[in-house]
Design a protein around this motif. Structure first.
Motif, short mmCIF file in Angstrom:
data_model
loop_
_atom_site.label_atom_id
_atom_site.label_comp_id
_atom_site.label_asym_id
_atom_site.label_seq_id
_atom_site.Cartn_x
_atom_site.Cartn_y
_atom_site.Cartn_z
N TRP A 145 0.84 -1.20 0.00
CA TRP A 145 0.00 0.00 0.00
C TRP A 145 0.87 1.25 0.00
N GLN A 146 0.24 2.37 -0.33
CA GLN A 146 0.95 3.63 -0.44
C GLN A 146 0.39 4.66 0.54
N PRO A 147 1.11 4.91 1.64
CA PRO A 147 0.66 5.95 2.56
C PRO A 147 0.88 7.35 1.99
N LEU A 148 1.81 7.47 1.05
CA LEU A 148 2.13 8.73 0.37
C LEU A 148 2.27 8.43 -1.12
N PRO A 149 1.99 9.40 -1.97
CA PRO A 149 2.21 9.16 -3.40
C PRO A 149 3.67 8.76 -3.66
N SER A 150 3.87 7.79 -4.50
CA SER A 150 5.19 7.30 -4.89
C SER A 150 5.99 6.69 -3.74
N PHE A 151 5.31 6.24 -2.68
CA PHE A 151 5.99 5.60 -1.56
C PHE A 151 5.19 4.36 -1.17
N THR A 152 5.71 3.20 -1.57
CA THR A 152 5.01 1.94 -1.35
C THR A 152 5.60 1.21 -0.17
N LEU A 153 4.74 0.74 0.72
CA LEU A 153 5.14 -0.14 1.81
C LEU A 153 4.84 -1.58 1.40
N LEU A 154 5.79 -2.46 1.68
CA LEU A 154 5.67 -3.87 1.32
C LEU A 154 5.00 -4.63 2.47
N ALA A 155 4.08 -5.50 2.12
CA ALA A 155 3.35 -6.28 3.12
C ALA A 155 3.92 -7.70 3.24
N PHE A 156 3.94 -8.18 4.47
CA PHE A 156 4.36 -9.55 4.78
C PHE A 156 3.31 -10.14 5.70
N GLY A 157 3.16 -11.45 5.69
CA GLY A 157 2.19 -12.11 6.55
C GLY A 157 2.70 -13.43 7.05
N LEU A 158 2.20 -13.81 8.22
CA LEU A 158 2.54 -15.10 8.83
C LEU A 158 1.25 -15.77 9.28
N ASP A 159 1.01 -16.98 8.78
CA ASP A 159 -0.13 -17.77 9.22
C ASP A 159 0.18 -18.34 10.60
N LEU A 160 -0.74 -18.13 11.54
CA LEU A 160 -0.54 -18.62 12.90
C LEU A 160 -1.42 -19.86 13.12
N PRO A 161 -0.94 -20.79 13.95
CA PRO A 161 -1.72 -22.01 14.18
C PRO A 161 -3.01 -21.70 14.94
N ARG A 162 -3.98 -22.56 14.72
CA ARG A 162 -5.27 -22.40 15.42
C ARG A 162 -5.18 -22.93 16.81
#
Length: 162
Positions: A145-162
């Motif tokens: 996503w971009q909080p500012l024009p021309s500045f992208t933040l990269l997303a990471f995710g971790l699946d957690l056990p149930r």
């Protein structure tokens, strides 16, 4: 070193540590105003929980867990949560502080019932990205996503056990 909940009287120091860590890596260059957000995270009545790494009463690092809420940056579902503002004091880098904080916040999120733990990072934060990947996170480019024009933040995710 131990990782524990931050105490109310530590919140100002925690905010300053975040700012110092981000400034040391020049991460505030694109948005200097973000320093105010870093100082305030977890200090109010918001939904976040702040953890700190300490050694002999010295603050080494901090991280915040934030459950999904209406203003969430990356989390979209009630079973999702976010890691916010992982920061290690510049003179404590390379000592495993960041890894200890990531593991502690992951455990906290799992205890809170989170099934997908998310975070955003700048593309220049390659050491942090390496840490996240080594702890089982995966890139989620569809959540970048971009909080500012021309500045992208990269997303990471971790699946957690149930």
């Amino acid at each position: 070193m131990i990782v524990r909940d931050a105490r109310p009287e530590e919140m100002a120091s925690t905010g300053e540590l975040r700012v110092a860590a981000y400034e040391a890596q020049r991460l505030l260059d694109v948005s200097p105003g973000y320093a105010a957000t870093l100082r305030a995270l977890g200090a109010g009545d918001g939904p976040g929980e702040v953890l700190v790494a300490v050694e002999e009463d010295r603050l080494l690092g901090t991280v915040m867990f934030e459950p999904r809420h209406e203003g969430s940056e990356v989390a979209r579902d009630p079973a999702e949560g976010e890691i916010r503002a992982l920061a290690v004091a510049p003179d404590a880098r390379g000592r495993g502080v960041g890894r200890a904080l990531v593991r502690a916040v992951t455990d906290l999120a799992a205890r809170r019932g989170v099934r997908l733990l998310l975070l955003s990072t700048q593309s220049s934060m390659t050491a942090a990205q390496g840490l996240y990947l080594s702890e089982g996170f995966r890139r989620l480019p569809e959540r970048d996503w971009q909080p500012l024009p021309s500045f992208t933040l990269l997303a990471f995710g971790l699946d957690l056990p149930r």
